[in-house]
Design a protein around this motif. Structure first.
Motif, short mmCIF file in Angstrom:
data_model
loop_
_atom_site.label_atom_id
_atom_site.label_comp_id
_atom_site.label_asym_id
_atom_site.label_seq_id
_atom_site.Cartn_x
_atom_site.Cartn_y
_atom_site.Cartn_z
N ALA A 35 0.83 -1.21 0.00
CA ALA A 35 0.00 0.00 0.00
C ALA A 35 0.87 1.26 0.00
O ALA A 35 0.55 2.24 -0.67
CB ALA A 35 -0.93 0.00 1.21
N ILE A 36 1.98 1.21 0.73
CA ILE A 36 2.87 2.39 0.74
C ILE A 36 3.47 2.58 -0.64
O ILE A 36 3.52 3.69 -1.18
CB ILE A 36 3.98 2.22 1.79
N ALA A 37 3.92 1.48 -1.25
CA ALA A 37 4.54 1.58 -2.57
C ALA A 37 3.55 2.03 -3.63
O ALA A 37 3.94 2.56 -4.66
CB ALA A 37 5.17 0.25 -2.96
N ALA A 38 2.26 1.81 -3.38
CA ALA A 38 1.25 2.21 -4.36
C ALA A 38 0.81 3.66 -4.16
O ALA A 38 0.12 4.23 -4.99
CB ALA A 38 0.03 1.29 -4.27
N TYR A 43 9.14 -3.38 1.45
CA TYR A 43 9.01 -2.16 0.65
C TYR A 43 10.16 -2.06 -0.36
O TYR A 43 9.97 -1.62 -1.49
CB TYR A 43 8.99 -0.93 1.55
N ALA A 44 11.35 -2.48 0.08
CA ALA A 44 12.53 -2.31 -0.79
C ALA A 44 12.31 -2.91 -2.18
O ALA A 44 12.40 -2.18 -3.17
CB ALA A 44 13.77 -2.87 -0.10
N ARG A 90 11.26 -0.92 -5.96
CA ARG A 90 12.19 -1.01 -7.09
C ARG A 90 11.54 -1.62 -8.33
O ARG A 90 12.12 -1.61 -9.40
CB ARG A 90 13.42 -1.83 -6.69
N LEU A 91 10.34 -2.13 -8.17
CA LEU A 91 9.67 -2.79 -9.28
C LEU A 91 9.39 -1.80 -10.40
O LEU A 91 8.84 -0.74 -10.16
CB LEU A 91 8.35 -3.35 -8.75
N ASN A 92 9.75 -2.17 -11.61
CA ASN A 92 9.43 -1.33 -12.76
C ASN A 92 7.93 -1.47 -13.05
O ASN A 92 7.46 -2.57 -13.33
CB ASN A 92 10.28 -1.81 -13.94
N ARG A 102 1.52 -13.94 -10.26
CA ARG A 102 2.52 -14.52 -11.16
C ARG A 102 3.74 -13.62 -11.34
O ARG A 102 4.80 -14.08 -11.73
CB ARG A 102 1.88 -14.78 -12.53
N VAL A 103 3.57 -12.32 -11.16
CA VAL A 103 4.68 -11.41 -11.47
C VAL A 103 5.16 -10.64 -10.24
O VAL A 103 6.31 -10.75 -9.83
CB VAL A 103 4.29 -10.42 -12.59
N ILE A 104 4.27 -9.89 -9.61
CA ILE A 104 4.72 -9.03 -8.52
C ILE A 104 5.20 -9.85 -7.33
O ILE A 104 6.29 -9.63 -6.81
CB ILE A 104 3.59 -8.07 -8.10
N LEU A 105 4.41 -10.82 -6.93
CA LEU A 105 4.78 -11.63 -5.77
C LEU A 105 6.11 -12.36 -5.96
O LEU A 105 7.01 -12.22 -5.14
CB LEU A 105 3.63 -12.59 -5.43
N PRO A 106 6.27 -13.10 -7.06
CA PRO A 106 7.56 -13.80 -7.22
C PRO A 106 8.75 -12.85 -7.27
O PRO A 106 9.83 -13.18 -6.79
CB PRO A 106 7.43 -14.51 -8.58
N MET A 107 8.54 -11.66 -7.83
CA MET A 107 9.67 -10.74 -7.93
C MET A 107 10.01 -10.11 -6.60
O MET A 107 11.07 -9.51 -6.44
CB MET A 107 9.37 -9.65 -8.96
#
Ligand SMILES: Nc1ncnc2c1ncn2[C@@H]1O[C@H](COP(=O)(O)OP(=O)(O)OP(=O)(O)O)[C@@H](O)[C@H]1O
Ligand SMILES: [Mg+2]
Lengths: 263, 354, 284
Positions: free
Chosen positions: C87-90, C168-169, C173-175, C195-200
């Motif tokens: 939520a903070i990153a969003a 958060y880190a 950093r996620l593009n 499939r994408v955000i969680l694994p990364m």
């Protein structure tokens, strides 16, 4: 990131988490100003319990001990940690072993370091007291100072060091006149952080302070008191301790826009 | 000609007070290779993001095959975007990256294996299927990104500066490659580029954007020959601009001579205008019909077989560029400091408001 | 500055760490292999008994209980902390530093005070009981303080800010284009997350989990204060060996186990990080 997100859900999560984080300590703070001292009945605003603290000699002497430990260990740790940080960053070669040693004090569980130091001191037959607490606190404090200073050094322009050397300054002079002044905000930020950590540290102090009543630090005193339940004085004391940490930390953050370590 | 396939009608996208796309209308045909060209900040990426569904227009509508899709979420549009950053999934192999979109369509396992395999052949990377993106070169990554979008057989493929990260040689190869693939799949491509040469090589039609507005939309040849504004003329190819004042019988140039030219629409006598002529339309020697100018050679350089001259002329504050064919250059030996007379045909003369 | 200068700068601190960290830790390691003296001292003869004792069924219960409580706390902290970090990153970029600062601020105040705050809330005359009464709940309240639940809440509360930071880190950093690419390829918001955000962002989750787990399993303060000595964690056991039972070699062996668990988990975490970044590069 601009993670795809449902704004309303995000707001709910943030509110819930911040409520969880801040309600308990807010209640504590509020109660410390409650005239009656009771958690269930608000009888009016009062600083009475803060006054009582001042007359409790156990608490004042523990506070004094903590101040001594924190100040001395912070000074030592700041000196050692800053030099270490500069030394590590000057070196171009990064050693994995070196990194591990520097990082270790921050991740070893407190209790392991505490019993290790206790065994060490008692095997050497060192009489334990405030001095052994100070020696022990320097261990983790210097690691934190080092990490804050290093973070700042990453963006440090080393060419000014070369310029200073080029103008005829010795290494010591360059350090004193060029590196340290530029780094001062980060060094002070690291020192403030170390101070907070030391003021709050309980486990290591508990194991390395020895048995004497005159080497009890404030966290040790608080631990002894809260085992026996809730009293208005502890509320006031806890509020004060929290205020000191938060103040020091906010100041540290201000000075060091690089953020908290770990960030 | 096939009929209109994608239709943008008076689209507008505002971010606060910025109009990133400002009342833009455009029709794109089936199987067309369409290029969007414009300076940085002209709204190209925003336009693609509107089409892909990552932004919703603040005005106007987007019709795909006659249906308004401007509120359809991106995962339900049969449009795919190839991102400027490629946006490959770093934790998946090349194979998994390409398979991802098919899995989302709930394709069967055998079908996925077959179609990904075919795609790997097309992008010429079957030997790298098990690699992860950070073990690939820039050109290979770019091909994976392309394959990942293409394997879904979208109706429309959007490419945001697909070749931006590649070196010049690779760019040339990939331009042809893109063209081949587009032909093979019969998919409509919309490509964003900074590079006007790239647009000229690849595109069937080009749209020039400026400040979120459509300036001109035509085939590269038409824009080159008949730019509708000074900006478009400057953006595509090289152009000499000669400032002057419009008069009844022509344009009074800086040195007082009269240039024969048409007149811009709506222009009146006394208006400031610029006369424009392409460097390769200037020829040595004065002409009886048409126009002429005199100048001194200040620099010369070979570009391929052609010789490029920089002239200092009283007609223009900027150096006048001339491009001579090898044949012309040989029959008129020149050296720096020489005075030359040049002429050009009336039909090669363009004129714009200044 | 030439290349040999750094040594002088680093020497004092490294010396300090050697004397007051490395040697004491090696000492503990050695201690684990000595015998306990009859009157609680140390007898300097080699034995594996202490390590064997660690695996004695007598202590298996404590180990399982500690692992259960630490695991539960770590799991809850990771779920809540990840949601908060997400939520903070969003949030709008300019608001993120402030949100993060306030999320972490409690972490830097006194551990005992934070634990005490829960005693205030949970005790029999505490606020929660008070509020329940006020709402008309007259029946007997279940015991809140001095329970397993209280310990778990206390641990989660204390370590949550750390998990938020750790998660958060990688999230920040996620593009954002990577998530968009997934949507573009037809994935729903949920699929994109799974499939994408969680694994990364697994590395952040792993870091958070490892630290909460290790700090919890070695904790003796929270079980003592919020658990009221109802049950023991490994930390309490270590504490007891050194301060009451006076069996230092066994205490040393126990803390070796703690370190072992931590190293094992950190290795797993490094593995997770490598997987998520997609890099198993040929060069080191
Ligand atoms: N999310 C946004 N919020 C605010 N302004 C935006 C946003 N996205 C784009 N803009 C603004 O809209 C305008 C157009 O931006 P856009 O990215 O579409 O340009 P572009 O043509 O793709 O440029 P470039 O060639 O540099 O990629 C710019 O002024 C930009 O600052
Ligand atoms: Mg762009």
């Amino acid at each position: 990131m601009a993670t795809p997100a449902a704004p309303r859900l995000m707001l709910m999560i943030l509110s819930a988490v911040f409520a969880f984080l801040y309600i308990p300590i807010s209640v504590l703070v509020a109660l410390s100003f409650n005239e009656s001292g009771l958690p269930t009945a608000w009888t009016g605003f009062s600083t009475r319990w803060y006054g009582e603290l001042m007359h409790n000699s156990d608490i004042t002497s523990a506070a004094l001990n903590t101040l001594i430990v924190a100040v001395v260990s912070t000074l030592l740790a700041t000196l050692l940690g800053t030099l270490l940080a500069i030394g590590v960053e000057i070196r171009r070669r990064k050693g994995r072993f070196l990194e591990t040693i520097i990082f270790a004090p921050m991740i070893i569980p407190d209790i392991v370091l505490a019993i290790a130091l206790l065994s060490f001191f008692s095997l050497l037959d060192v009489t334990m007291g405030l001095h052994t607490v100070i020696l022990s606190h320097v261990v983790f404090n210097l690691a934190f100072v080092c990490s804050v200073v290093r973070a700042r050094l990453k963006t440090f322009d080393w060419s000014i060091v070369e310029a200073s050397t080029d103008l005829g300054a010795s290494t010591a002079t360059t350090l004193r006149r060029v590196v340290v002044p530029v780094m001062l905000p980060a060094i002070v930020a690291g020192a403030l952080l170390a101070f907070t950590l030391s003021v709050d540290e309980f486990i290591i102090a508990f194991f390395t302070a020895g048995a004497g009543r005159d080497s009890i630090t404030l966290p040790m005193q608080i631990f002894a008191m809260i085992r026996f339940g809730v009293t208005p004085e502890i509320n006031a004391l806890a509020t004060l301790v929290m205020a000191v940490s938060i103040l020091a930390l906010t100041l540290s953050q201000r000075l060091n826009r690089g953020g908290l370590p770990g960030q | 000609m096939s009929q209109t396939f994608l239709s943008l009608q008076n689209i507008e996208k505002r971010f606060g007070s910025v109009r990133a796309v400002d009342g833009l209308s455009l029709d794109i045909r089936q199987n067309e290779f369409f290029a969007l060209l414009g300076a940085s900040g002209s709204g190209k990426t925003t336009l693609l993001r509107l089409l892909a569904g990552f932004e919703t227009p603040t005005g106007g509508s987007i019709l795909l095959g006659g249906k308004d899709i401007s509120r359809v979420p991106p995962n339900l549009r049969q449009i795919n975007l190839m991102f400027q950053s490629y946006a490959l999934f770093p934790h998946m192999t090349v194979f998994q990256n390409i398979a991802y979109g098919l899995e989302m369509e709930r394709a069967g396992r055998a079908e996925i294996r077959r179609r990904v395999g075919e795609m790997l052949e097309i992008i010429q990377l079957p030997h790298l299927a098990k690699r992860k993106p950070d073990q690939l070169s820039g050109g290979q990554r770019q091909r994976v990104a392309l394959g990942r979008a293409l394997v879904k057989r979208p109706h429309l493929l959007l490419l945001d500066e697909p070749l931006g990260a590649l070196d010049k040689k690779l760019r040339g190869d990939m331009q042809l490659e893109l063209k081949r693939i587009q032909h093979e799949f019969g998919i409509t491509f919309i490509v964003v580029t900074h590079d006007q040469e790239e647009a000229l090589v690849m595109a069937d039609r080009v749209a020039i954007l400026k400040d979120g507005k459509l300036l001109q939309c035509a085939s590269p040849h038409d824009i080159y020959e008949h730019p509708n504004s000074r900006y478009a003329a400057d953006f595509i190819g090289v152009m000499n601009f000669l400032p002057g004042i419009l008069q009844r019988d022509g344009v009074r140039a800086l040195d007082g001579s009269l240039i024969q030219a048409g007149r811009p629409a709506g222009a009146r006598d006394g208006d400031k205008v610029v006369v424009a002529v392409r460097p390769e339309r200037l020829h040595i020697g004065a002409r009886k019909d048409g126009n002429g100018l005199k100048g001194r050679v200040v620099a010369m350089a070979y570009q391929g077989l052609d010789l490029q001259l920089h002239l200092k002329s009283d007609l223009s504050p900027d150096p006048v560029l001339v491009r001579l064919t090898a044949h012309d250059a040989e029959s008129n030996p020149l050296s720096e400091g020489d005075e030359v007379s040049l002429g050009w045909a009336a039909r090669d003369t363009r004129i714009f408001m200044a | 500055m030439q290349d040999r200068k750094p040594v002088y700068l680093m020497a004092p601190a490294l010396g300090w760490l050697t004397v007051f960290m490395v040697i004491p830790c090696l000492l503990i390691l050695a201690l684990a292999f000595f015998r306990r003296g009859i009157y609680g001292g140390i007898e300097y003869s080699f034995t594996l008994e202490n390590l064997a004792l660690v695996f004695d069924p007598l202590y298996a219960g404590i180990f399982l209980k500690s692992a259960w409580i630490a695991g539960l706390s770590a799991a809850i902290a990771v779920i809540v902390g990840y949601a908060a970090a997400y939520a903070i990153a969003a949030a709008p970029a300019r608001r993120q530093p402030m949100l993060l600062f306030f999320a972490v601020l409690p972490f830097w105040s006194n551990y005992l005070v934070r634990t005490y705050a829960w005693i205030v809330l949970l005790n029999r005359e505490g606020l929660i009981t008070g509020v329940a009464r006020l709402l008309g709940y007259d029946a007997e309240m279940p015991r809140l303080l001095y329970s397993e639940g209280a310990v778990v809440i206390g641990l989660v509360y204390n370590y949550l800010p750390f998990v938020i930071l750790a998660c958060y880190a990688p999230l920040s950093r996620l593009n954002p284009e990577i998530a968009e690419a997934s949507r573009d390829l037809g994935a729903s918001g949920w699929k994109t997350f799974r499939r994408v955000i969680l694994p990364m962002t697994v590395p952040g989750i792993a870091t958070g989990f490892v630290f909460v787990f290790v700090l919890s399993i070695g904790n003796f303060v929270t079980p003592a204060l919020l658990g009221g000595g109802q049950f023991q964690m490994i930390g309490n056991l270590v504490y007891a060996q050194f301060l009451t039972a006076n069996d230092w070699p066994f205490g040393a062996a126990l803390s070796m186990i703690l370190i072992g668990i931590m190293m094992g988990l950190l290795t797993l975490q490094t593995f997770a990080t490598e997987r998520a970044s997609g890099a198993r590069r040929e060069e080191s």
